[in-house]
Scaffold this motif. Structure first.
Motif, PDB file in Angstrom:
ATOM      1  N   ALA A 310       1.304  -1.446   0.440  1.00  0.00           N
ATOM      2  CA  ALA A 310      -0.173  -0.217  -0.054  1.00  0.00           C
ATOM      3  C   ALA A 310       0.750   1.487   0.324  1.00  0.00           C
ATOM      4  CB  ALA A 310      -0.794   0.274   0.952  1.00  0.00           C
ATOM      5  N   ILE A 311       2.483   1.331   0.812  1.00  0.00           N
ATOM      6  CA  ILE A 311       2.978   2.527   1.074  1.00  0.00           C
ATOM      7  C   ILE A 311       3.567   2.401  -0.349  1.00  0.00           C
ATOM      8  CG2 ILE A 311       5.084   3.227   2.005  1.00  0.00           C
ATOM      9  CD1 ILE A 311       3.954   2.252   4.471  1.00  0.00           C
ATOM     10  N   SER A 312       4.141   1.326  -1.166  1.00  0.00           N
ATOM     11  CA  SER A 312       4.801   1.993  -2.377  1.00  0.00           C
ATOM     12  C   SER A 312       3.708   2.021  -3.457  1.00  0.00           C
ATOM     13  CB  SER A 312       5.003   0.391  -3.152  1.00  0.00           C
ATOM     14  OG  SER A 312       4.340  -0.316  -3.182  1.00  0.00           O
ATOM     15  N   VAL A 313       2.048   1.585  -3.708  1.00  0.00           N
ATOM     16  CA  VAL A 313       1.544   2.530  -4.702  1.00  0.00           C
ATOM     17  C   VAL A 313       1.771   4.305  -4.230  1.00  0.00           C
ATOM     18  CG1 VAL A 313      -1.180   2.970  -4.837  1.00  0.00           C
ATOM     19  CG2 VAL A 313       0.148   0.334  -4.665  1.00  0.00           C
ATOM     20  N   ILE A 314       1.051   4.325  -2.923  1.00  0.00           N
ATOM     21  CA  ILE A 314       0.930   5.682  -2.411  1.00  0.00           C
ATOM     22  C   ILE A 314       2.423   6.688  -2.835  1.00  0.00           C
ATOM     23  CG2 ILE A 314       1.045   6.969  -0.644  1.00  0.00           C
ATOM     24  CD1 ILE A 314      -0.879   5.519   1.155  1.00  0.00           C
TER      25      ILE A 314
END
Length: 319
Positions: A310-314
């Motif tokens: 999720a962090i990598s997508v953000i």
């Protein structure tokens, strides 16, 4: 029951020629002793059945004998009208006739069966395709099919699942349509193998013929092969809690996930469930796709992976 079995023995011998008592017992699901008693009954009734002893022996009908027994019931007749997908028949070059095959069949069956057979034809249609058609290119199918018909060895150039390309010399035994995909069952180095025809990017028929295994049954082999394949599939289970808002969507996305079990909603009205995936990465991506509507309970190590993704997508969209 015995009368039906005696008729079936006659039909099997007419269609297959010589059969051993063991083969008949396996086919009719009775003991060898029962088959031997049935053979005595048929010979005593005057049917020209003889027994050949020794290696390669078995039971057979005398030459030129044909009975008028078909053994066909009304259900058998109706099943003949459930023609496979026209697309599959077209793949085999068998669907370009002006007069529908069922019209010809209808004209040849007894009058007493025609009405029900016609009704089956009008009420049941088999479509082996998918809603979003993604038909594979099987350019080598015609060549493969010809090799199967002619019992000739086949040299194939095959792309494996990992992308590696291999040259193989095989003995093609049969073709199987699974959905709208074709598979070739063949012998290679004495072992039965399955090949996805769309991955054969070139095929060449050899001049050398081969002898088919005498007791090979394509349908029985394929059914057993499917069972073994499913048992070997990777599996990764995750215990979760699902928001009731998305539960129906989860249940109808069987292509990506299988709901093994679900329980009654808990005090927060979320639904405890166990989901099954092929592997951990597939589970992480699926769960993240439902954002804050699925909560992972176990295994706990997957939670960090969902958060990390999720962090990598953000971060990706912040750039």
């Amino acid at each position: 029951m015995r009368a039906d079995r005696l008729v079936n023995i006659m039909i099997l011998l007419q269609n297959r020629g010589k059969m051993t008592a063991e083969e008949l017992s396996n086919e009719l699901e009775v003991s060898v002793r029962t088959i031997l008693r049935d053979m005595d009954a048929l010979t005593n009734a005057g049917f020209p059945i003889i027994s050949e002893r020794g290696k390669g022996g078995g039971w057979l009908l005398l030459d030129n004998f044909r009975s008028k027994l078909s053994g066909l019931t009304i259900d058998d007749m109706k099943s003949l009208f459930l023609i496979p997908s026209g697309e599959l028949l077209e793949d085999l070059g068998l669907n370009n006739q002006t007069l529908d095959t069922r019209q010809k069949l209808l004209a040849s069956i007894p009058t007493t069966f025609r009405e029900e057979a016609q009704a089956m034809w009008e009420r049941i249609h088999i479509d082996a395709g998918t809603w979003r058609e993604s038909k594979e290119k099987a350019g080598a199918l015609k060549t493969v099919q010809q090799a199967v018909w002619d019992n000739k060895k086949l040299k194939i150039y095959y792309e494996q699942a990992d992308g590696e390309q291999k040259e193989r010399l095989i003995e093609p035994l049969g073709l199987v349509a699974k959905g709208n995909k074709w598979y070739l069952v063949a012998l290679r180095d004495g072992e039965l193998r399955n090949y996805r025809v769309s991955r054969i990017y070139h095929a060449k028929i050899e001049n050398e013929t081969f002898k088919r295994p005498p007791n090979f049954n394509l349908v029985a082999y394929w059914e057993q092969s499917k069972v073994e394949f499913i048992q070997k599939l990777p599996k990764y289970d995750v215990e979760v809690e699902i928001h009731p808002e998305i539960m129906k969507r989860i249940q109808f996305t069987g292509k990506f996930v299988k709901v093994i079990k679900s329980e009654n909603p808990n005090k927060n009205k979320w639904i405890p469930a166990t989901l099954s995936f092929n592997d951990q990465q597939e589970a992480v991506e699926f769960i993240l796709g439902f954002a804050n509507k699925i909560k992972v309970v176990s295994p706990t190590d997957i939670i960090d992976k969902v958060v990390s993704l999720a962090i990598s997508v953000i971060d990706f969209y912040k750039e």
